[in-house]
Motif scaffolding. Structure first.
Motif, PDB file in Angstrom:
ATOM      1  N   GLN A   1       0.848  -1.187   0.000  1.00  0.00           N
ATOM      2  CA  GLN A   1       0.000   0.000   0.000  1.00  0.00           C
ATOM      3  C   GLN A   1       0.891   1.246   0.000  1.00  0.00           C
ATOM      4  OE1 GLN A   1      -2.569   0.492   3.442  1.00  0.00           O
ATOM      5  NE2 GLN A   1      -4.262   1.006   2.091  1.00  0.00           N
ATOM      6  N   LYS A   2       0.567   2.193  -0.831  1.00  0.00           N
ATOM      7  CA  LYS A   2       1.341   3.433  -0.946  1.00  0.00           C
ATOM      8  C   LYS A   2       1.164   4.276   0.323  1.00  0.00           C
ATOM      9  CE  LYS A   2       2.391   2.805  -5.327  1.00  0.00           C
ATOM     10  NZ  LYS A   2       3.657   2.275  -5.680  1.00  0.00           N
ATOM     11  N   LEU A   3       2.163   5.107   0.603  1.00  0.00           N
ATOM     12  CA  LEU A   3       2.140   5.935   1.809  1.00  0.00           C
ATOM     13  C   LEU A   3       0.892   6.802   1.865  1.00  0.00           C
ATOM     14  CD1 LEU A   3       3.520   6.924   4.405  1.00  0.00           C
ATOM     15  CD2 LEU A   3       4.714   8.616   3.015  1.00  0.00           C
ATOM     16  N   TRP A   4       0.531   7.462   0.759  1.00  0.00           N
ATOM     17  CA  TRP A   4      -0.628   8.351   0.783  1.00  0.00           C
ATOM     18  C   TRP A   4      -1.928   7.577   0.998  1.00  0.00           C
ATOM     19  CZ3 TRP A   4       2.179   7.581  -3.732  1.00  0.00           C
ATOM     20  CH2 TRP A   4       1.531   6.919  -4.758  1.00  0.00           C
ATOM     21  N   GLU A   5      -1.981   6.323   0.571  1.00  0.00           N
ATOM     22  CA  GLU A   5      -3.150   5.490   0.821  1.00  0.00           C
ATOM     23  C   GLU A   5      -3.235   5.131   2.302  1.00  0.00           C
ATOM     24  OE1 GLU A   5      -3.367   3.282  -3.523  1.00  0.00           O
ATOM     25  OE2 GLU A   5      -2.179   2.373  -1.915  1.00  0.00           O
ATOM     26  N   GLN A   6      -2.074   4.847   2.890  1.00  0.00           N
ATOM     27  CA  GLN A   6      -2.027   4.553   4.326  1.00  0.00           C
ATOM     28  C   GLN A   6      -2.465   5.775   5.131  1.00  0.00           C
ATOM     29  OE1 GLN A   6       1.768   2.922   5.591  1.00  0.00           O
ATOM     30  NE2 GLN A   6       2.018   1.920   3.612  1.00  0.00           N
ATOM     31  N   VAL A   7      -1.976   6.945   4.729  1.00  0.00           N
ATOM     32  CA  VAL A   7      -2.313   8.183   5.436  1.00  0.00           C
ATOM     33  C   VAL A   7      -3.812   8.450   5.346  1.00  0.00           C
ATOM     34  CG1 VAL A   7      -2.026  10.698   5.421  1.00  0.00           C
ATOM     35  CG2 VAL A   7      -0.024   9.212   5.249  1.00  0.00           C
ATOM     36  N   GLU A   8      -4.388   8.247   4.189  1.00  0.00           N
ATOM     37  CA  GLU A   8      -5.827   8.462   4.011  1.00  0.00           C
ATOM     38  C   GLU A   8      -6.634   7.551   4.937  1.00  0.00           C
ATOM     39  OE1 GLU A   8      -9.138   7.944   0.481  1.00  0.00           O
ATOM     40  OE2 GLU A   8      -7.094   8.508  -0.076  1.00  0.00           O
ATOM     41  N   ARG A   9      -6.235   6.284   5.013  1.00  0.00           N
ATOM     42  CA  ARG A   9      -6.927   5.333   5.893  1.00  0.00           C
ATOM     43  C   ARG A   9      -6.751   5.709   7.358  1.00  0.00           C
ATOM     44  NH1 ARG A   9      -5.373   1.634   8.945  1.00  0.00           N
ATOM     45  NH2 ARG A   9      -3.249   1.520   8.148  1.00  0.00           N
ATOM     46  N   LYS A  10      -5.538   6.089   7.735  1.00  0.00           N
ATOM     47  CA  LYS A  10      -5.261   6.465   9.125  1.00  0.00           C
ATOM     48  C   LYS A  10      -6.011   7.732   9.508  1.00  0.00           C
ATOM     49  CE  LYS A  10      -0.715   4.317   9.070  1.00  0.00           C
ATOM     50  NZ  LYS A  10       0.737   4.522   9.119  1.00  0.00           N
ATOM     51  N   ALA A  11      -6.116   8.679   8.582  1.00  0.00           N
ATOM     52  CA  ALA A  11      -6.851   9.924   8.849  1.00  0.00           C
ATOM     53  C   ALA A  11      -8.326   9.624   9.085  1.00  0.00           C
ATOM     54  CB  ALA A  11      -6.674  10.896   7.686  1.00  0.00           C
ATOM     55  N   LYS A  12      -8.885   8.701   8.308  1.00  0.00           N
ATOM     56  CA  LYS A  12     -10.289   8.320   8.495  1.00  0.00           C
ATOM     57  C   LYS A  12     -10.492   7.687   9.865  1.00  0.00           C
ATOM     58  CE  LYS A  12     -11.502   7.706   3.645  1.00  0.00           C
ATOM     59  NZ  LYS A  12     -11.829   6.751   2.583  1.00  0.00           N
ATOM     60  N   LEU A  13      -9.546   6.847  10.277  1.00  0.00           N
ATOM     61  CA  LEU A  13      -9.615   6.228  11.600  1.00  0.00           C
ATOM     62  C   LEU A  13      -9.578   7.300  12.687  1.00  0.00           C
ATOM     63  CD1 LEU A  13      -9.469   3.883  13.653  1.00  0.00           C
ATOM     64  CD2 LEU A  13      -6.979   3.869  13.288  1.00  0.00           C
ATOM     65  N   PHE A  14      -8.616   8.204  12.600  1.00  0.00           N
ATOM     66  CA  PHE A  14      -8.452   9.256  13.606  1.00  0.00           C
ATOM     67  C   PHE A  14      -9.712  10.118  13.679  1.00  0.00           C
ATOM     68  CE2 PHE A  14      -5.257  12.777  15.050  1.00  0.00           C
ATOM     69  CZ  PHE A  14      -5.635  12.579  16.372  1.00  0.00           C
ATOM     70  N   ARG A  15     -10.196  10.546  12.523  1.00  0.00           N
ATOM     71  CA  ARG A  15     -11.391  11.391  12.466  1.00  0.00           C
ATOM     72  C   ARG A  15     -12.599  10.673  13.070  1.00  0.00           C
ATOM     73  NH1 ARG A  15     -12.945  15.853   9.433  1.00  0.00           N
ATOM     74  NH2 ARG A  15     -10.977  15.792   8.305  1.00  0.00           N
ATOM     75  N   SER A  16     -12.775   9.394  12.733  1.00  0.00           N
ATOM     76  CA  SER A  16     -13.939   8.665  13.245  1.00  0.00           C
ATOM     77  C   SER A  16     -13.852   8.466  14.755  1.00  0.00           C
ATOM     78  CB  SER A  16     -14.108   7.324  12.530  1.00  0.00           C
ATOM     79  OG  SER A  16     -13.090   6.418  12.878  1.00  0.00           O
ATOM     80  N   LEU A  17     -12.663   8.226  15.279  1.00  0.00           N
ATOM     81  CA  LEU A  17     -12.516   8.079  16.735  1.00  0.00           C
ATOM     82  C   LEU A  17     -12.921   9.357  17.458  1.00  0.00           C
ATOM     83  CD1 LEU A  17      -9.113   6.156  16.862  1.00  0.00           C
ATOM     84  CD2 LEU A  17     -11.357   5.259  17.535  1.00  0.00           C
ATOM     85  N   LEU A  18     -12.575  10.498  16.887  1.00  0.00           N
ATOM     86  CA  LEU A  18     -12.921  11.773  17.501  1.00  0.00           C
ATOM     87  C   LEU A  18     -14.399  12.115  17.315  1.00  0.00           C
ATOM     88  CD1 LEU A  18      -9.753  13.740  16.375  1.00  0.00           C
ATOM     89  CD2 LEU A  18     -10.275  12.976  18.702  1.00  0.00           C
ATOM     90  N   GLU A  19     -14.891  11.988  16.073  1.00  0.00           N
ATOM     91  CA  GLU A  19     -16.276  12.361  15.781  1.00  0.00           C
ATOM     92  C   GLU A  19     -17.290  11.413  16.421  1.00  0.00           C
ATOM     93  OE1 GLU A  19     -15.783  14.672  11.524  1.00  0.00           O
ATOM     94  OE2 GLU A  19     -16.263  12.533  11.488  1.00  0.00           O
ATOM     95  N   ASP A  20     -16.930  10.143  16.550  1.00  0.00           N
ATOM     96  CA  ASP A  20     -17.860   9.158  17.105  1.00  0.00           C
ATOM     97  C   ASP A  20     -17.799   9.085  18.626  1.00  0.00           C
ATOM     98  OD1 ASP A  20     -18.537   8.639  14.487  1.00  0.00           O
ATOM     99  OD2 ASP A  20     -17.394   6.767  14.363  1.00  0.00           O
ATOM    100  N   SER A  21     -16.909   9.854  19.235  1.00  0.00           N
ATOM    101  CA  SER A  21     -16.835   9.855  20.697  1.00  0.00           C
ATOM    102  C   SER A  21     -18.051  10.598  21.247  1.00  0.00           C
ATOM    103  CB  SER A  21     -15.542  10.534  21.175  1.00  0.00           C
ATOM    104  OG  SER A  21     -15.654  11.940  21.053  1.00  0.00           O
ATOM    105  N   ASP A  22     -18.320  10.397  22.506  1.00  0.00           N
ATOM    106  CA  ASP A  22     -19.453  11.099  23.121  1.00  0.00           C
ATOM    107  C   ASP A  22     -19.009  12.409  23.783  1.00  0.00           C
ATOM    108  OD1 ASP A  22     -18.024  10.024  25.205  1.00  0.00           O
ATOM    109  OD2 ASP A  22     -19.731   9.100  26.203  1.00  0.00           O
TER     110      ASP A  22
END
Length: 115
Positions: A1-22
């Motif tokens: 997997q290319k670095l920018w693809e990894q970054v995109e996936r990791k950013a989605k994870l980070f964003r979802s952890l923050l947005e989905d928190s209570d």
């Protein structure tokens, strides 16, 4: 997997952890890739536009609480109301999860002091 693809996936994870928190003090999560801004708000102070007002004092206290927990985080935005985590592009999923947990825990601890 290319670095920018990894970054995109990791950013989605980070964003979802923050947005989905209570955490009711997170007003907005924005940015590009892993360069994110987390706007902190006072949920009890609603502005003229019907949106909670941003809170610089909460952001400053959160920065202190993050540092106590071993996480260095910047703040910015108008009035210093936006937390700006800047993880390296090679950050692991485990580190992202741990960082998000520290941020949320720190926001809640800071809110106890501010409110």
């Amino acid at each position: 997997q290319k670095l920018w693809e990894q970054v995109e996936r990791k950013a989605k994870l980070f964003r979802s952890l923050l947005e989905d928190s209570d955490c009711k003090y997170i007003g907005d999560v924005r940015g590009l890739g892993l360069m994110m801004g987390i706007e902190l708000v006072d949920p009890n102070e609603i502005g003229k536009d019907g949106v909670p007002e941003a809170n610089g004092e909460l952001c400053a206290q959160t920065q202190v609480e993050c540092l106590k927990r071993g996480l260095i985080i910047e703040k910015g935005g108008r009035g210093g109301t936006v937390l700006r985590p800047l993880p390296p592009l090679v950050v692991t999923d485990q580190e992202i999860t741990q960082g998000a947990e520290i941020i949320i825990e720190s926001i809640n601890a800071a809110a106890e002091k501010v409110y």
